[in-house]
Design a protein around this motif. Structure first.
Motif, PDB file in Angstrom:
ATOM      1  N   SER A 272      -9.970  -1.811   0.516  1.00  0.00           N
ATOM      2  CA  SER A 272      -9.725  -0.823   0.506  1.00  0.00           C
ATOM      3  C   SER A 272      -9.378  -0.071  -0.871  1.00  0.00           C
ATOM      4  O   SER A 272      -8.929   1.288  -0.839  1.00  0.00           O
ATOM      5  CB  SER A 272      -8.289  -0.299   1.309  1.00  0.00           C
ATOM      6  OG  SER A 272      -8.655  -1.007   2.613  1.00  0.00           O
ATOM      7  N   HIS A 273      -9.767  -0.778  -1.973  1.00  0.00           N
ATOM      8  CA  HIS A 273      -9.617  -0.362  -3.285  1.00  0.00           C
ATOM      9  C   HIS A 273      -8.209   0.147  -3.804  1.00  0.00           C
ATOM     10  O   HIS A 273      -8.197   1.221  -4.387  1.00  0.00           O
ATOM     11  CB  HIS A 273     -10.960   0.619  -3.601  1.00  0.00           C
ATOM     12  CG  HIS A 273     -12.090   0.171  -3.062  1.00  0.00           C
ATOM     13  ND1 HIS A 273     -12.960  -0.377  -3.870  1.00  0.00           N
ATOM     14  CD2 HIS A 273     -12.865   0.856  -2.053  1.00  0.00           C
ATOM     15  CE1 HIS A 273     -13.924  -0.730  -3.153  1.00  0.00           C
ATOM     16  NE2 HIS A 273     -14.057   0.174  -2.213  1.00  0.00           N
ATOM     17  N   LEU A 274      -7.313  -0.663  -3.221  1.00  0.00           N
ATOM     18  CA  LEU A 274      -5.756  -0.052  -3.335  1.00  0.00           C
ATOM     19  C   LEU A 274      -5.297  -0.802  -4.702  1.00  0.00           C
ATOM     20  O   LEU A 274      -4.074  -0.766  -5.216  1.00  0.00           O
ATOM     21  CB  LEU A 274      -4.882  -0.404  -2.454  1.00  0.00           C
ATOM     22  CG  LEU A 274      -5.142   0.255  -1.048  1.00  0.00           C
ATOM     23  CD1 LEU A 274      -4.167  -0.089   0.215  1.00  0.00           C
ATOM     24  CD2 LEU A 274      -5.138   1.934  -1.037  1.00  0.00           C
ATOM     25  N   LYS A 275      -6.057  -1.660  -5.320  1.00  0.00           N
ATOM     26  CA  LYS A 275      -5.590  -2.470  -6.604  1.00  0.00           C
ATOM     27  C   LYS A 275      -5.189  -1.695  -7.615  1.00  0.00           C
ATOM     28  O   LYS A 275      -4.317  -1.946  -8.444  1.00  0.00           O
ATOM     29  CB  LYS A 275      -6.556  -3.586  -6.847  1.00  0.00           C
ATOM     30  CG  LYS A 275      -6.505  -4.838  -6.226  1.00  0.00           C
ATOM     31  CD  LYS A 275      -7.040  -5.940  -7.051  1.00  0.00           C
ATOM     32  CE  LYS A 275      -6.675  -7.359  -6.485  1.00  0.00           C
ATOM     33  NZ  LYS A 275      -7.086  -8.507  -7.183  1.00  0.00           N
ATOM     34  N   ASP A 276      -5.578  -0.425  -7.480  1.00  0.00           N
ATOM     35  CA  ASP A 276      -5.416   0.562  -8.726  1.00  0.00           C
ATOM     36  C   ASP A 276      -3.780   1.133  -8.571  1.00  0.00           C
ATOM     37  O   ASP A 276      -3.289   1.673  -9.347  1.00  0.00           O
ATOM     38  CB  ASP A 276      -6.491   1.522  -8.569  1.00  0.00           C
ATOM     39  CG  ASP A 276      -7.639   1.336  -9.302  1.00  0.00           C
ATOM     40  OD1 ASP A 276      -7.828   0.258  -9.971  1.00  0.00           O
ATOM     41  OD2 ASP A 276      -8.684   2.033  -8.976  1.00  0.00           O
TER      42      ASP A 276
END
Length: 411
Positions: A272-276
């Protein structure tokens, strides 16, 4: 000149005599004071009363309910006139004892060598003996005893039972209490035989996890708390009320097991590209002890995260929940029943006290939670943080009163 010299010399002699006379009078007054003190005083008071013997106990101000700074309860709070009528010895073999003593009861964490820590509530003097003691140290003259033991793992039960069975050797025992880290699968029925109603010695039991044997009469649920045995500190709430925004929206630091929901959580964060937005650090093997560096990193991440993700382990309740709340980071908890032996009312010790947490049934809900977080203004997040810190303070105060009330009813 000669007359002037004689006058000065004569004056000096007079001054010396006056000084010596005053010294002699002071000495006589001091001796008289000591004699009178010895003749009118009783036996020496215990150390706990010598610390603040000039304190006016009746005028100690109560801690305001709205104060959300760090609460360190005064050891003399609620001290009644005269000496305590009852002494309860608390003997702990696990970190739950330290959490209860220092974080909930507000007891002193500094132990004097070979002396228990002390705390007074009403007519009761509590003496806390930490993990360095054994049952052989317990005085046979003890009248009231509270044991803090570990019933989590099957291999620990023989040692736990040994403590419970040795209570019968206390010749002056009038009441016994137990605080227990329960079994993570809620398999605690072995405990029932030790209750007073069943012929045992235990008047009250405080137990962790959502075990069905809790009846809120003899057996009460108690929180697992933070991992003091790994060095988690007592929080300084005044340091957590900064108006600054935190660096991370969420965090997860922990051990991931193959096929576990923790592994699934990490995959959701990645896909979900939440690492940012979320700080993630995992390891494959669980470590019982933390290094100083790893504990400092963990605390720093909690203090810099708006949310702390808490996936299930063997039980839904874990140290992370309380550690996050202590640091003003809202726990996001995977609210799933982990064993058929446990109550279907999950986390009731928190929910019954209206914990301001976020609950999920599946980690696929996380992206939507983060989207909602992005819509919150910094002011809204800071206000939520203040409310969480205040709730955790009231949560501990509620448990503190529950603990005292339940013991007092049994004396």
């Amino acid at each position: 000149m000669m007359l002037k010299y004689i006058f000065k010399r004569h004056l000096k002699k007079r001054l010396v005599l006056i000084i010596l006379s005053l010294g002699t009078i002071s000495t006589m007054f001091w001796i008289l004071f000591e004699v009178l003190s010895l003749s009118t005083s009783d036996k020496a008071e215990p150390d706990i009363f010598l610390r603040k013997e000039k304190l006016d106990f009746a005028n100690i101000p109560k801690i305001p309910q709205t104060n959300i700074a760090r609460q360190k309860f005064n050891v003399h709070q609620n001290l009644s006139v005269g000496r305590p009528q009852t002494t309860i010895d608390i003997w702990s073999t696990v970190g739950l004892g330290d959490y209860t003593w220092e974080h909930i009861l507000g007891g002193d964490s500094m132990h004097v060598t070979d002396e228990p820590a002390k705390l007074i509530h009403g007519d009761i003097l509590f003496k806390y003996h930490g993990e360095d003691n054994s049952f052989d140290d317990v005085s046979l003259d003890s009248a009231y005893v509270l044991l803090v033991l570990n019933g989590r793992a099957e291999e620990r039960l023989p040692y736990t039972r040994m403590w419970l069975e040795k209570l019968t050797s206390l010749t002056h025992l009038r009441a016994a209490f137990l605080m227990l880290i329960g079994n993570e699968e809620c398999n605690n029925e072995w405990l029932l035989q030790y209750l007073k109603n069943n012929g045992g010695l235990l008047q009250k039991v405080f137990i962790t996890y959502d075990t069905p044997i809790v009846d809120n009469r003899q057996i009460l649920q108690w929180p697992l708390g933070s991992a003091t045995y790994r060095g988690f500190p007592l929080e300084d709430q005044s340091m957590l009320l900064s108006a600054d925004s935190r660096q991370y929206r969420c965090n997860f630091l922990g051990t991931t097991y193959p096929g576990s929901s923790r592994e699934y959580l990490v995959r959701i964060i990645e896909t979900s590209h939440l690492k940012d937005y979320c700080y993630v650090k995992t390891r494959q093997l669980w470590e019982a002890e933390e290094t100083k560096e790893s504990m400092e990193e963990y605390i720093q991440i909690l203090q810099q995260s708006d949310l702390t993700l808490s996936p299930i382990g063997k039980n839904i309740e874990c140290y992370r929940i309380y550690e996050a709340a202590a640091m003003g980071s809202v726990p996001v908890i995977e609210d799933v029943r982990t064993s058929d032996r446990c109550s279907d009312r999950t986390l009731r010790v928190l929910k019954d006290r209206n914990a301001p947490f976020i609950y999920v049934k599946d980690w696929s809900e996380l992206p939507e939670i983060i989207r909602k977080e992005m819509k919150l203004t910094p002011e809204m997040i800071i206000e939520r943080r203040k409310n969480l810190i205040e709730w955790y303070r009231r949560f501990k105060e509620d448990l503190r009163q529950l603990f005292f009330n339940e013991l007092e009813k049994s004396l």
